[in-house]
Design a protein around this motif. Structure first.
Motif, mmCIF file in Angstrom:
data_model
loop_
_atom_site.group_PDB
_atom_site.id
_atom_site.type_symbol
_atom_site.label_atom_id
_atom_site.label_comp_id
_atom_site.label_asym_id
_atom_site.label_seq_id
_atom_site.Cartn_x
_atom_site.Cartn_y
_atom_site.Cartn_z
ATOM 1 N N THR A 127 35.589 40.386 38.509
ATOM 2 C CA THR A 127 36.230 39.655 37.413
ATOM 3 C C THR A 127 37.436 38.879 37.925
ATOM 4 O O THR A 127 38.402 39.486 38.390
ATOM 5 N N PRO A 128 37.401 37.550 37.853
ATOM 6 C CA PRO A 128 38.524 36.749 38.353
ATOM 7 C C PRO A 128 39.835 37.112 37.651
ATOM 8 O O PRO A 128 39.861 37.408 36.456
ATOM 9 N N TRP A 129 40.907 37.072 38.407
ATOM 10 C CA TRP A 129 42.238 37.394 37.877
ATOM 11 C C TRP A 129 42.631 36.407 36.787
ATOM 12 O O TRP A 129 43.138 36.770 35.752
ATOM 13 N N GLY A 130 42.403 35.119 37.071
ATOM 14 C CA GLY A 130 42.690 34.080 36.079
ATOM 15 C C GLY A 130 43.984 33.333 36.335
ATOM 16 O O GLY A 130 44.847 33.776 37.098
ATOM 17 N N GLY A 131 44.097 32.171 35.702
ATOM 18 C CA GLY A 131 45.312 31.375 35.808
ATOM 19 C C GLY A 131 45.569 30.884 37.213
ATOM 20 O O GLY A 131 44.651 30.477 37.920
ATOM 21 N N ASP A 132 46.847 30.950 37.631
ATOM 22 C CA ASP A 132 47.228 30.456 38.959
ATOM 23 C C ASP A 132 47.156 31.537 40.029
ATOM 24 O O ASP A 132 47.603 31.321 41.159
ATOM 25 N N ASP A 133 46.591 32.690 39.688
ATOM 26 C CA ASP A 133 46.488 33.798 40.633
ATOM 27 C C ASP A 133 45.097 33.852 41.257
ATOM 28 O O ASP A 133 44.094 33.745 40.556
ATOM 29 N N THR A 134 45.070 34.059 42.558
ATOM 30 C CA THR A 134 43.805 34.367 43.208
ATOM 31 C C THR A 134 43.523 35.852 43.012
ATOM 32 O O THR A 134 44.307 36.577 42.414
ATOM 33 N N VAL A 136 40.777 39.335 42.210
ATOM 34 C CA VAL A 136 39.909 39.850 41.153
ATOM 35 C C VAL A 136 40.469 41.164 40.630
ATOM 36 O O VAL A 136 41.196 41.874 41.327
ATOM 37 N N LEU A 137 40.149 41.470 39.396
ATOM 38 C CA LEU A 137 40.624 42.710 38.784
ATOM 39 C C LEU A 137 39.866 43.910 39.349
ATOM 40 O O LEU A 137 38.655 43.829 39.565
ATOM 41 N N PRO A 138 40.565 45.017 39.610
ATOM 42 C CA PRO A 138 39.904 46.201 40.161
ATOM 43 C C PRO A 138 38.790 46.699 39.242
ATOM 44 O O PRO A 138 38.965 46.753 38.022
ATOM 45 N N PRO A 139 37.663 47.086 39.817
ATOM 46 C CA PRO A 139 36.523 47.522 38.998
ATOM 47 C C PRO A 139 36.639 48.954 38.483
ATOM 48 O O PRO A 139 35.922 49.340 37.564
ATOM 49 N N ASP A 140 37.531 49.748 39.081
ATOM 50 C CA ASP A 140 37.671 51.149 38.665
ATOM 51 C C ASP A 140 39.062 51.645 39.025
ATOM 52 O O ASP A 140 39.824 50.985 39.743
ATOM 53 N N LYS A 141 39.411 52.819 38.532
ATOM 54 C CA LYS A 141 40.759 53.360 38.718
ATOM 55 C C LYS A 141 41.059 53.706 40.174
ATOM 56 O O LYS A 141 42.191 53.577 40.634
ATOM 57 N N ALA A 142 40.064 54.159 40.911
ATOM 58 C CA ALA A 142 40.277 54.502 42.317
ATOM 59 C C ALA A 142 40.658 53.259 43.118
ATOM 60 O O ALA A 142 41.581 53.292 43.946
ATOM 61 N N THR A 143 39.944 52.168 42.871
ATOM 62 C CA THR A 143 40.257 50.906 43.553
ATOM 63 C C THR A 143 41.631 50.409 43.144
ATOM 64 O O THR A 143 42.426 49.969 43.987
ATOM 65 N N GLU A 144 41.917 50.490 41.855
ATOM 66 C CA GLU A 144 43.216 50.045 41.350
ATOM 67 C C GLU A 144 44.349 50.832 41.992
ATOM 68 O O GLU A 144 45.356 50.264 42.432
ATOM 69 N N LYS A 145 44.205 52.142 42.069
ATOM 70 C CA LYS A 145 45.252 52.987 42.637
ATOM 71 C C LYS A 145 45.528 52.614 44.088
ATOM 72 O O LYS A 145 46.684 52.544 44.520
#
Length: 240
Positions: A127-134, A136-145
């Motif tokens: 999922t692209p971050w969006g706007g002026d940011d390159t 992608v959004l983390p797909p799960d909590k482990a990746t996000e952490k």
């Protein structure tokens, strides 16, 4: 009235760092304050990215508000402007090369660097971050952490390298070699040593090149240094 301009040319930082070392205490006070504030701004912007990754900020508009648009001095830019703006305590001490416009532009430079290279941290997902940011959004909590942990270490690395530059300006580090040791020497207390300790146990997606990220951070902070520590350059400042 006749105004005579006297250039204050001093010692270049040397090596891979832009900028000059000034003997003018007022200039040094201003430059050190701006450098520290830029480090805090970077940490703030990275904090907004962390909130976006976590879902605390619903979309790119909310994240932009966190960085530059929130009211009541709550956004990253307002916090930076409070310390470095035209009405700030340091304004009268700053060299002409670091006037209020130049200081405001430096925030834009830092924000642009972080937003356009967000994919160096937030790289796993679809999922692209969006706007002026390159990125992608983390797909799960482990990746996000994991990615959030690297982002936190990146913010500390930026602040650490800026502190090394302050040490070079103050004379704590006699030359570029000593300053480079502070940034990326073999000691665990160097910025690189601290960064490696903070990220060593983080097992992120292979797309996240932790060593490459530190190298990018160092080269970027070193490059911006010339726009911060400019008061000692042959053309950077003039005393009336």
């Amino acid at each position: 009235m006749l105004v005579v301009g006297l250039a204050i040319a001093q010692t270049p930082f040397g090596g891979d760092d832009g900028g000059f070392i000034t003997s003018n205490k007022g200039f040094a006070k201003c430059e050190n304050s701006v450098a520290k504030s830029l480090g805090k701004a970077a940490a703030c912007i990275l904090g907004c990215h962390k909130k976006r990754a976590k879902g605390s900020l619903a979309d790119d508009t909310a994240e932009d508000n966190c960085e530059i648009l929130l009211p009541a001095s709550a956004d990253c830019q307002s916090k930076y402007d409070t310390v470095t703006g035209n009405a700030s305590k340091i304004n009268a001490d700053c060299p002409s090369c670091l006037d209020s416009t130049a200081r405001a532009n430096l925030f834009d430079t830092v924000e642009g660097l972080i937003d356009s290279n967000n994919n160096k941290i937030y790289c796993a997902g679809t999922t692209p971050w969006g706007g002026d940011d390159t990125g992608v959004l983390p797909p799960d909590k482990a990746t996000e952490k994991c990615e959030d942990g690297v982002g936190k270490a990146a913010a500390k690395a930026i602040a650490c390298i800026i502190k090394c530059h302050k040490g070079r300006q103050s004379g704590k580090f006699a030359d570029d070699t000593a300053e480079d040791d502070c940034e990326k020497g073999a000691s665990p207390s160097s910025c690189l040593g601290k960064y490696n300790k903070a990220t060593g146990n983080l097992s992120c997606d292979p797309c996240l090149d932790k060593a490459g990220l530190f190298a990018f951070i160092e080269s970027s902070v070193d490059a911006v240094n010339g726009s911060v520590y400019c008061g000692g350059s042959p053309s950077g400042a003039f005393l009336d």
